[in-house]
Design a protein around this motif. Structure first.
Motif, PDB file in Angstrom:
ATOM      1  N   ILE A 124       4.518  -0.091  11.357  1.00 39.49           N
ATOM      2  CA  ILE A 124       3.638   0.584  10.408  1.00 39.49           C
ATOM      3  C   ILE A 124       3.791   2.090  10.576  1.00 39.49           C
ATOM      4  O   ILE A 124       3.613   2.614  11.678  1.00 39.49           O
TER       5      ILE A 124
ATOM      6  N   LYS B   4       1.850   7.318   6.315  1.00 34.88           N
ATOM      7  CA  LYS B   4       1.898   6.916   4.907  1.00 34.88           C
ATOM      8  C   LYS B   4       0.656   6.100   4.559  1.00 34.88           C
ATOM      9  O   LYS B   4       0.734   4.918   4.251  1.00 34.88           O
TER      10      LYS B   4
ATOM     11  N   VAL C 297      -1.866   5.489  -0.772  1.00 40.18           N
ATOM     12  CA  VAL C 297      -1.258   4.356  -1.470  1.00 40.18           C
ATOM     13  C   VAL C 297      -0.377   4.822  -2.618  1.00 40.18           C
ATOM     14  O   VAL C 297      -0.805   5.607  -3.465  1.00 40.18           O
ATOM     15  N   ARG C 298       0.847   4.332  -2.605  1.00 40.66           N
ATOM     16  CA  ARG C 298       1.781   4.499  -3.718  1.00 40.66           C
ATOM     17  C   ARG C 298       2.039   3.099  -4.235  1.00 40.66           C
ATOM     18  O   ARG C 298       2.425   2.204  -3.476  1.00 40.66           O
TER      19      ARG C 298
ATOM     20  N   HIS D 292       4.091  -0.662  -2.858  1.00 43.60           N
ATOM     21  CA  HIS D 292       4.524  -0.739  -1.464  1.00 43.60           C
ATOM     22  C   HIS D 292       3.624  -1.696  -0.678  1.00 43.60           C
ATOM     23  O   HIS D 292       2.502  -1.996  -1.089  1.00 43.60           O
TER      24      HIS D 292
ATOM     25  N   TYR E 281       1.360  -2.435   2.551  1.00 38.95           N
ATOM     26  CA  TYR E 281       0.540  -1.649   3.470  1.00 38.95           C
ATOM     27  C   TYR E 281      -0.247  -2.540   4.420  1.00 38.95           C
ATOM     28  O   TYR E 281      -0.608  -3.674   4.079  1.00 38.95           O
TER      29      TYR E 281
ATOM     30  N   ARG F 216       0.862  -6.153  -0.638  1.00 41.06           N
ATOM     31  CA  ARG F 216       1.420  -5.178  -1.575  1.00 41.06           C
ATOM     32  C   ARG F 216       0.261  -4.631  -2.400  1.00 41.06           C
ATOM     33  O   ARG F 216      -0.508  -5.399  -2.977  1.00 41.06           O
TER      34      ARG F 216
ATOM     35  N   VAL G 226      -6.701   2.458   4.805  1.00 41.68           N
ATOM     36  CA  VAL G 226      -5.279   2.145   4.840  1.00 41.68           C
ATOM     37  C   VAL G 226      -4.733   2.643   6.177  1.00 41.68           C
ATOM     38  O   VAL G 226      -4.829   3.829   6.501  1.00 41.68           O
TER      39      VAL G 226
ATOM     40  N   GLY H 181      -1.450   2.209   7.177  1.00 44.54           N
ATOM     41  CA  GLY H 181      -0.145   2.796   6.910  1.00 44.54           C
ATOM     42  C   GLY H 181       0.753   1.842   6.168  1.00 44.54           C
ATOM     43  O   GLY H 181       0.380   0.691   5.893  1.00 44.54           O
ATOM     44  N   ARG H 182       1.930   2.333   5.825  1.00 42.92           N
ATOM     45  CA  ARG H 182       2.894   1.553   5.048  1.00 42.92           C
ATOM     46  C   ARG H 182       3.864   0.833   5.988  1.00 42.92           C
ATOM     47  O   ARG H 182       4.295   1.374   6.995  1.00 42.92           O
TER      48      ARG H 182
END
Length: 166
Positions: free
Chosen positions: A92, A96, A99-100, A103, A105, A118, A150, A152-153
């Motif tokens: 992770i 990041k 949120v984009r 992706h 997370y 996602r 969140v 992270g990504r």
């Protein structure tokens, strides 16, 4: 004879992890005994550190990651199959956390459960999508999104292959 001679204050002994990291080819990333739910959700009251995971320094650099801003945790459940299976490890990127859309997370949902899904941004709400088509799409309203955290990504995943085909 492989002898070493040293005069001075006693040097601290290095752990195996520190010896690997000192070699310069690898960086160590923190790993925690956390299972991100790839399903309905799982509660986590505390995070227990485990032995760190070594990644090649060059790979970390090539991916634009910073080892000290990442962590490795496990996945539990089957809602993210096929890319993530029960027991997989995920790296992770905690930098990041914005949120984009589209992706995957790691996040703490409104219920307090830690999950991996996602995330998709819609004009009026957030969609939480599982990769497994049998799992229904979930939505969070803006007031609920404000309560989510969140982590992270997902930047990497590790999967163990078995004779059963999984």
């Amino acid at each position: 004879m492989d002898l070493e001679f040293y005069v001075g204050p006693r040097r601290p002994s290095l752990s195996a992890h520190q010896k690997i990291a000192r070699a310069g080819q690898f960086v160590m990333v923190e790993r925690f005994d956390v299972k991100l739910a790839a399903g309905a959700g799982a509660s986590v009251d505390n995070t227990v550190p485990l032995a760190p995971v070594a990644f090649r320094t060059r790979w970390i650099d090539d991916q634009g990651l910073q080892a000290d801003k990442c962590c490795v945790v496990s996945v539990a459940g089957d809602s993210m199959v096929p890319p993530l299976h029960d027991g997989d490890l995920v790296l992770i990127d905690r930098r990041k956390a914005d949120v984009r859309s589209g992706h995957v997370y790691a996040f703490v949902d409104v219920s307090g459960d830690v999950r991996v899904k996602r995330l998709e941004l819609h004009a009026d709400r957030l969609a939480i999508r599982s990769e497994n088509p049998t799992v229904p799409l979930e939505f969070r309203e803006p007031v609920e999104v404000e309560q989510m955290v969140v982590i992270g990504r997902v930047a990497w995943s590790g999967h163990t292959w078995s004779a059963s085909g999984q």
